[in-house]
Design a protein around this motif. Structure first.
Motif, mmCIF file in Angstrom:
data_model
loop_
_atom_site.group_PDB
_atom_site.id
_atom_site.type_symbol
_atom_site.label_atom_id
_atom_site.label_comp_id
_atom_site.label_asym_id
_atom_site.label_seq_id
_atom_site.Cartn_x
_atom_site.Cartn_y
_atom_site.Cartn_z
ATOM 1 N N GLU A 368 0.838 -1.193 0.000
ATOM 2 C CA GLU A 368 0.000 0.000 0.000
ATOM 3 C C GLU A 368 0.874 1.244 0.000
ATOM 4 O O GLU A 368 1.895 1.304 0.697
ATOM 5 N N THR A 369 0.480 2.227 -0.788
ATOM 6 C CA THR A 369 1.157 3.523 -0.812
ATOM 7 C C THR A 369 0.120 4.621 -0.618
ATOM 8 O O THR A 369 -1.043 4.464 -0.999
ATOM 9 N N SER A 370 0.555 5.726 -0.045
ATOM 10 C CA SER A 370 -0.382 6.827 0.170
ATOM 11 C C SER A 370 0.353 8.151 0.127
ATOM 12 O O SER A 370 1.587 8.214 0.278
ATOM 13 N N ALA A 371 -0.419 9.215 -0.057
ATOM 14 C CA ALA A 371 0.075 10.584 0.039
ATOM 15 C C ALA A 371 -0.959 11.384 0.809
ATOM 16 O O ALA A 371 -2.168 11.151 0.675
ATOM 17 N N GLY A 372 -0.499 12.304 1.643
ATOM 18 C CA GLY A 372 -1.429 13.052 2.472
ATOM 19 C C GLY A 372 -1.045 14.503 2.627
ATOM 20 O O GLY A 372 0.098 14.899 2.358
ATOM 21 N N TYR A 373 -2.034 15.303 3.047
ATOM 22 C CA TYR A 373 -1.827 16.732 3.237
ATOM 23 C C TYR A 373 -2.519 17.151 4.527
ATOM 24 O O TYR A 373 -3.715 16.876 4.735
ATOM 25 N N TYR A 374 -1.762 17.797 5.421
ATOM 26 C CA TYR A 374 -2.309 18.306 6.674
ATOM 27 C C TYR A 374 -2.895 19.700 6.454
ATOM 28 O O TYR A 374 -2.174 20.666 6.230
ATOM 29 N N LEU A 375 -4.235 19.775 6.502
ATOM 30 C CA LEU A 375 -4.894 21.068 6.403
ATOM 31 C C LEU A 375 -4.642 21.886 7.662
ATOM 32 O O LEU A 375 -4.546 23.107 7.621
ATOM 33 N N GLN A 376 -4.561 21.213 8.789
ATOM 34 C CA GLN A 376 -4.025 21.766 10.026
ATOM 35 C C GLN A 376 -3.452 20.562 10.778
ATOM 36 O O GLN A 376 -3.570 19.424 10.321
ATOM 37 N N ARG A 377 -2.833 20.772 11.908
ATOM 38 C CA ARG A 377 -2.049 19.686 12.485
ATOM 39 C C ARG A 377 -2.889 18.497 12.939
ATOM 40 O O ARG A 377 -2.346 17.402 13.154
#
Length: 409
Positions: A368-377
């Motif tokens: 499994e691979t993923s990418a993520g983005y923190y809109l806030q912490r």
């Protein structure tokens, strides 16, 4: 029908949270709290977690099915936790949650007592945190950098505590059918099997934990087992588990765990001849975590053995399973990260009536691979691709695409 309804609800909630956040950003205000809500001069702390996941259907392969009969990649989960300290040495802790807006379940409910302020020794009783392993001990599922779960903690084997095979061939007929296993002895209805250890249920019992310097020791006595945690005892047996963890340098933690307990339901045991052998689940595990700069690396190995009676043969068979996984996360920026996990679940061999040696369940590999983005912490969105390969079952290979938004405080 329920899956479609849940997906629609999840999508709407995801869009709503994103919309609220964008409005708050454009107004220069922060409307979503960062940390637990405190009251009573800090003696009461309340937190919550909201996780909405949308992904591909899994009604034919059941690679991501859980012991609560949910699809991890198509789930909405809401949990509410609270910790109240009526006295300095005593804390009452509870966590209730609902999955797919269904029944509300008590995930955790226990009392924690720390008798001596100067000593890092505490005792816990009730529905307590896991002692064994590393993955199940993390406070939030959002500590998971991917969307899927490690196979050892989620994938359902064909074993059931309330039903057993009469012969080895009965066992092999359920190979790769852990999502709905059935056997001729015990409960007659088809039902999900058990994982090596459950990430979705905590066990009930007592636990002691001590920490000094780089060393942490914990031990517990519980009603259920790793693969089948219980609210109340189902077989007049107890599980004993323990864990040793070392943190020799900053960023590095290494742990070792062991557990043993009766796993077979008493309603099945009563059907066996008097004086039958103890039917226990025995498990040993090791784990490591290392973080430095932008990197976070984790690895874990879990070996489990179940003693399973074969009713027609008046004998027992030892069934082994070995789960191993390694994962890593890299922060490209403070907000953006990528992650990957390589995961395998293997099984020991048994001899069929034909004389052929076959693994008692189907070995499975997951990437499994993923990418993520923190809109806030404490608010993250992520997307993942998961590939599964299984040596058996009506669907041997399957790739899933999923997305998730998670918020917690």
């Amino acid at each position: 029908m329920r899956d479609s309804t849940v997906t629609t609800t999840t999508s709407r909630l995801l869009c709503l949270v994103l919309f609220v956040l964008l409005i708050s950003r454009s107004a220069g205000a922060q409307t979503l709290p960062y940390g637990p809500v405190s009251a009573l001069d800090g003696r009461l702390a309340v937190g919550a977690e909201v996780v909405a996941t949308v992904g591909d259907h899994d009604e034919t392969a059941f690679f991501n099915y859980t012991d609560y009969e949910r699809n991890v990649l198509r789930m909405f989960r809401l949990s509410l936790s609270a910790a109240w300290r009526p006295f300095d040495a005593v804390a009452l802790i509870a966590d209730v949650r609902t999955e797919d807006l269904d029944d509300v379940q008590a995930y955790a409910a226990y009392i924690r007592v720390r008798p001596w302020r100067s000593t890092a020794l505490d005792f816990q009783a009730g529905r307590i945190p896991p002692t064994f392993g590393a993955f199940g001990r993390r406070a939030y599922s959002t500590d998971n950098p991917l969307i899927g779960y490690p196979l050892a903690y989620q994938y359902l084997t064909s074993l059931r505590p309330d039903a057993i095979p009469a012969t080895v061939d009965d066992l092999l007929r359920m190979r790769a059918r852990g999502w709905q296993a059935s056997y001729p002895v015990g409960a007659s209805h088809p039902a999900p099997g058990v994982p090596l250890l459950s990430a979705f249920r905590w066990d009930t019992g007592v636990q002691a934990r001590w920490r000094e310097g780089i060393l942490e020791l914990s031990g517990a006595v519980t009603a259920g087992t790793l693969s089948d945690p219980q609210v109340s005892d189902n077989n007049d047996g107890r599980q004993v588990s323990g864990r040793l963890a070392l943190s020799p340098i900053t960023g590095l933690t290494m742990g070792g765990s062991a557990a043993r307990g009766e796993w077979l339901d008493s309603q099945v045991s009563e059907l066996l001849p008097a004086g039958a052998r103890s039917h226990a689940q025995t498990a040993v595990g090791a784990d490591a975590e290392y973080s430095r700069d932008h990197w976070l690396l984790r690895a874990e190995i879990v070996w489990s053995r179940w003693v399973v009676p074969l009713a027609a043969e008046a004998s027992d068979v030892d069934l082994d399973a070995l789960g191993t996984w390694i994962e890593g996360r890299y922060r490209l920026t403070p907000r953006i990260f990528v992650a990957a996990r390589l995961d395998h679940l293997g099984f020991s061999e048994v001899t069929a009536s034909t004389g052929e040696r076959v693994t008692w369940d189907a070995p499975t590999t997951r990437v499994e691979t993923s990418a993520g983005y923190y809109l806030q912490r404490n608010l993250v969105v992520r997307a993942a691709v998961q590939f599964n390969d299984r040596d058996g079952g009506r669907v041997a290979r399957r790739t899933y695409f999923s997305g998730q938004i998670a918020y917690w405080f």
